[in-house]
Write a protein that holds these residues in place. Sequence first.
Motif: not given
Length: 445
Positions: A277-279, A284-287, A383-386
């Motif tokens: 799931e992490f991959t 998705e984020e990168v693309e 700076y903070n994805m969360n």
Amino acid sequence: MNITHQNIDDVNAVITVDLAPEDYNPQVDLIIKDQAKKAKLPGFRPGMVPVGHIRRTYGKSILFDEINKIVNDKIASYIGENKLEVLGQPLPIDNETDASTYNWDYADTFNFKYEIGIAPEFEVPFSAETEFTAYDIKADAKTLEERVKNLRRSYGKMTNPETSEEGDVLYATLKQDKEDGIEKTTSVRTDLIEDAKIKKSLIGLKSDDTVKIDVKKAFKVADLARILGITEEEAENLDVTKFDLTVKNINRLEESEINQEFFDKLFPAGEVTSEEEFTKKVTEEVENLFKQNSDQKLRNDIYTFGMEKVDVKFPDEFLKRWLKATNPKITDEELEEGFADFINNLKWTIIENRIITGNNLEVKYDEVVNLAKERIYSQIKMYNMNDEPTDEQLNQYAVQLLQDREQANRLFEEAKALKVFDNLKQTVKLKSKKIDYDKFEKLDK
């Protein structure tokens, strides 16, 4: 009053304004009477200054200002009514009939001539037959590996191993190999070392070990200046470049383990529970980020195509005079150096404006606010994805940002460019093509 314009050629023209006394005296009389009511002068009660006194004392100055205002207003109206697409601003033509030849006695007939530059005529070169490639960029294995590594390092921990390895940061003393030379205790990033032999000599070191290095070979001038705490000029002109490097401590950033704790730092708790799931999430984020690269490539291709197809002449000499008039400090050399870029920017601006006019496009305030919110959101997430700011917070940040006129203008121009781009994507033919990121990077090289 009579206003006319005469074309010199396709991109240069002259506007002529003729003013008779009846065109300006009524306005001048109103201003003089208003000044008499407001004036506070010695020997006169407030509001009781005679109109004749104001006319004798300030009349010519008022007349001069009002005629300038009338002429400027009428030229602006004339340009709008006749739909003249002017470049820059009208420039007065110096001739034998200038301000010094008039009596300024409220009886003169004035004749003013202004030079104007006109945008060249051309057809916008985009249609349903114009084809471009829209790249669907996929994350290749190397790119994903680098992204995961960066994330693991971002959430990793600092350790202090006994022996140095490549990529470590050495807390060390650098001492110049001469009497009373430079001595500085500082952090030395081994990944900044440019010389392979020197980099290898810093591997396997322990606390208190000393090696001799040539700092000019090891570091770029800017990095060396920062490390030694000196200016770049001083770093460039070091008389002795051999230094003793003595290790005080070794710092190493250990990458975070790929586990649930790591997942919960990156994403809302429990959203990701496995490496698979992490991959998928990282892909998705990168693309999604690659979509920006793809759009930028398409925008560049459209821009290049448009600039090549629109091959027109501009009123260069007029525009140079206008730039000199509006930027009196600019030198002839600076003007010539930057003029080609100025013309390119002007050409693309005209293309954009004609697309907007031809398609009745409009940039609304809400669109500029939403663009500001997008840019602010991206910065926060970088700076903070969360961190998830509320819409109310983003609105507040956006309104604050748009209070800065320079930022507001920049965002308006960006919103306009995006609107034009979206319109062109609907107009032209787009051919979708899948491509790995590593291959995409090589397209324009």
